[in-house]
Design a protein around this motif. Structure first.
Motif, PDB file in Angstrom:
ATOM      1  N   LEU A  85       0.846  -1.197   0.000  1.00  0.00           N
ATOM      2  CA  LEU A  85       0.000   0.000   0.000  1.00  0.00           C
ATOM      3  C   LEU A  85       0.882   1.248   0.000  1.00  0.00           C
ATOM      4  O   LEU A  85       1.816   1.365   0.801  1.00  0.00           O
ATOM      5  N   ASP A 134       2.040   3.699   3.075  1.00  0.00           N
ATOM      6  CA  ASP A 134       3.127   3.336   3.986  1.00  0.00           C
ATOM      7  C   ASP A 134       4.400   3.209   3.168  1.00  0.00           C
ATOM      8  O   ASP A 134       4.470   2.379   2.265  1.00  0.00           O
ATOM      9  N   TYR A 163      -6.398   1.435  11.845  1.00  0.00           N
ATOM     10  CA  TYR A 163      -5.711   0.276  11.260  1.00  0.00           C
ATOM     11  C   TYR A 163      -6.508  -1.017  11.425  1.00  0.00           C
ATOM     12  O   TYR A 163      -7.399  -1.101  12.268  1.00  0.00           O
ATOM     13  N   GLY A 164      -6.079  -2.042  10.662  1.00  0.00           N
ATOM     14  CA  GLY A 164      -6.451  -3.410  10.980  1.00  0.00           C
ATOM     15  C   GLY A 164      -5.575  -3.833  12.145  1.00  0.00           C
ATOM     16  O   GLY A 164      -4.393  -3.497  12.186  1.00  0.00           O
ATOM     17  N   LYS A 184     -10.075  -1.723  11.894  1.00  0.00           N
ATOM     18  CA  LYS A 184     -10.328  -0.417  12.510  1.00  0.00           C
ATOM     19  C   LYS A 184     -11.246  -0.463  13.733  1.00  0.00           C
ATOM     20  O   LYS A 184     -12.332   0.134  13.745  1.00  0.00           O
ATOM     21  N   GLY A 230       0.894  -1.499   5.690  1.00  0.00           N
ATOM     22  CA  GLY A 230       0.451  -1.951   4.365  1.00  0.00           C
ATOM     23  C   GLY A 230       1.354  -2.873   3.582  1.00  0.00           C
ATOM     24  O   GLY A 230       1.687  -2.595   2.437  1.00  0.00           O
ATOM     25  N   GLN A 248     -13.319  -5.694   2.814  1.00  0.00           N
ATOM     26  CA  GLN A 248     -12.064  -5.487   3.536  1.00  0.00           C
ATOM     27  C   GLN A 248     -11.125  -6.683   3.372  1.00  0.00           C
ATOM     28  O   GLN A 248     -11.523  -7.827   3.626  1.00  0.00           O
ATOM     29  N   THR A 277      -8.758  -7.237   5.378  1.00  0.00           N
ATOM     30  CA  THR A 277      -8.599  -7.723   6.761  1.00  0.00           C
ATOM     31  C   THR A 277      -9.622  -8.826   7.070  1.00  0.00           C
ATOM     32  O   THR A 277      -9.289  -9.813   7.735  1.00  0.00           O
TER      33      THR A 277
HETATM   34  C1  G1P Z   1      -5.824  -0.193   5.066  1.00  0.00           C
HETATM   35  C2  G1P Z   1      -6.275  -1.509   5.704  1.00  0.00           C
HETATM   36  C3  G1P Z   1      -5.908  -1.544   7.191  1.00  0.00           C
HETATM   37  C4  G1P Z   1      -4.421  -1.292   7.341  1.00  0.00           C
HETATM   38  C5  G1P Z   1      -4.022   0.040   6.656  1.00  0.00           C
HETATM   39  C6  G1P Z   1      -2.512   0.214   6.667  1.00  0.00           C
HETATM   40  O1  G1P Z   1      -6.605   0.859   5.587  1.00  0.00           O
HETATM   41  O2  G1P Z   1      -7.673  -1.676   5.523  1.00  0.00           O
HETATM   42  O3  G1P Z   1      -6.237  -2.796   7.734  1.00  0.00           O
HETATM   43  O4  G1P Z   1      -4.083  -1.263   8.715  1.00  0.00           O
HETATM   44  O5  G1P Z   1      -4.451   0.063   5.298  1.00  0.00           O
HETATM   45  O6  G1P Z   1      -2.134   1.455   6.151  1.00  0.00           O
HETATM   46  P1  G1P Z   1      -6.643   2.334   4.919  1.00  0.00           P
HETATM   47  O7  G1P Z   1      -5.488   3.081   5.519  1.00  0.00           O
HETATM   48  O8  G1P Z   1      -6.514   2.146   3.452  1.00  0.00           O
HETATM   49  O9  G1P Z   1      -7.950   2.913   5.337  1.00  0.00           O
END
Ligand code: G1P
Length: 296
Positions: free
Chosen positions: A131, A134, A171-172, A193, A207, A231, A233
């Motif tokens: 992701l 991060d 976060y997850g 979350k 991520g 999700q 997660t």
């Molecule tokens: C996503 C995931 C979450 C994770 C996070 C990390 O959330 O759903 O579980 O902890 O990325 O950055 P977002 O930040 O896209 O809402």
């Protein structure tokens, strides 16, 4: 039998509303972090871990991302004629980095839905999900360790990091048990979350994920969860608690340098930290930062 090579999947289809108007006509993944778009750091992280095949899940304004990883013949010719080899190398680097592919998400229906869009490209390869919010410091490699754990344990691997309880609802979050290895935990539960008082620990998913193709079947049947979105997660929670035929879920606990670029304050902090650390910019910036901070 050894498995097929890892691929990388980078979801980049979010709306980026926290950065409007900068993200009105440009995906947030293209916002510069010092002098490179955020998404280039992530692609570089995947290639540094030995992954060549990168799939980016795109949303609106996809052309900027596609162009960035494509060659720019006009610009390259100009720089070559001027003899500006440094800049030429920078321009060529992003198009030579990896085999970058794109698929469109259509509607943004959540991270799980975005990952599911990778199904036909990933096929029966294991894959890493990275992701772009991060950024992991290249001096603290994380993905290699996660891929090695995937191979060792035949299990899904996620990256976890201790976060301030005041931030946990972003976060997850994982409930975990120790393993024989200090930096690796067994994940027994995952919650997307949660409120601080309901969080099973202060270990947040950052991520990075290393997944097997079996996760796609689970994602196909994962119902919308938190925020009405599908999700990732929730699909991993099913793997952690015994669904699927994988070997469960393990977490690699990351203690290195991570830069969050998800909101404006963290994004500015990331730029300041990364620029101050660089050999080409740090010497000019560090004394100025001190002076500036004293004046606050
Ligand atoms: C996503 C995931 C979450 C994770 C996070 C990390 O959330 O759903 O579980 O902890 O990325 O950055 P977002 O930040 O896209 O809402």
């Amino acid at each position: 039998m050894p498995h097929k090579p890892f691929k990388a999947v980078i979801p980049a289809a979010g709306l980026g509303t926290r950065f409007l108007p900068a993200t009105k006509a440009m995906p947030k993944e293209m916002l510069p972090v010092v002098d490179k778009p955020a998404i280039q750091y992530v692609v570089e992280e995947a290639t540094a871990a030995g992954i060549q095949d990168v799939l980016i899940i795109i949303g609106r304004n996809k052309n900027n991302i596609a162009n960035h990883f494509d060659s720019m013949p006009e610009l390259e010719t100009k720089l070559r004629e001027k003899g500006d080899h440094d800049k030429l190398a920078k321009v060529e680097h992003s198009s030579d980095l990896a085999d970058v592919h794109m698929v469109r998400q259509g509607e943004p229906k959540g991270l799980g839905h975005a990952v599911l869009r990778a199904r036909s490209h990933v096929g029966d390869h294991p894959f890493a999900v990275l992701l772009g919010d991060d950024l992991i410091d290249e001096r603290d490699p994380l993905l290699e360790k996660m891929m090695a754990e995937y191979d060792k344990r035949g299990a899904t691997i996620i990256a976890l990091m201790e976060v301030d309880p005041a931030q946990i609802h972003l976060y997850g979050v994982a409930a975990v048990e120790p393993t024989e290895d200090d930096g690796v935990v067994k994940v027994t539960q995952l919650v997307e979350k949660p409120k601080a008082e309901d969080a099973p620990s202060n270990l947040a998913i950052i991520g990075r994920y290393v997944l097997g193709p079996d996760v796609f079947d689970i994602l196909e049947r994962t119902e919308p969860g938190k925020g009405g979105e599908i999700q990732l997660t929730d699909a991993l929670e099913e793997l952690a608690t015994g669904g699927g035929d994988g070997g469960g879920v393990y977490g690699v606990v990351f203690r290195g340098r991570r830069y969050d670029t998800g909101d404006r304050v963290d994004y500015i902090k990331a730029i300041v930290q990364l620029a101050a650390d660089r050999d080409d910019l740090g010497p000019a910036l560090r004394p100025w930062f001190k002076e500036f901070a004293q004046g606050l």
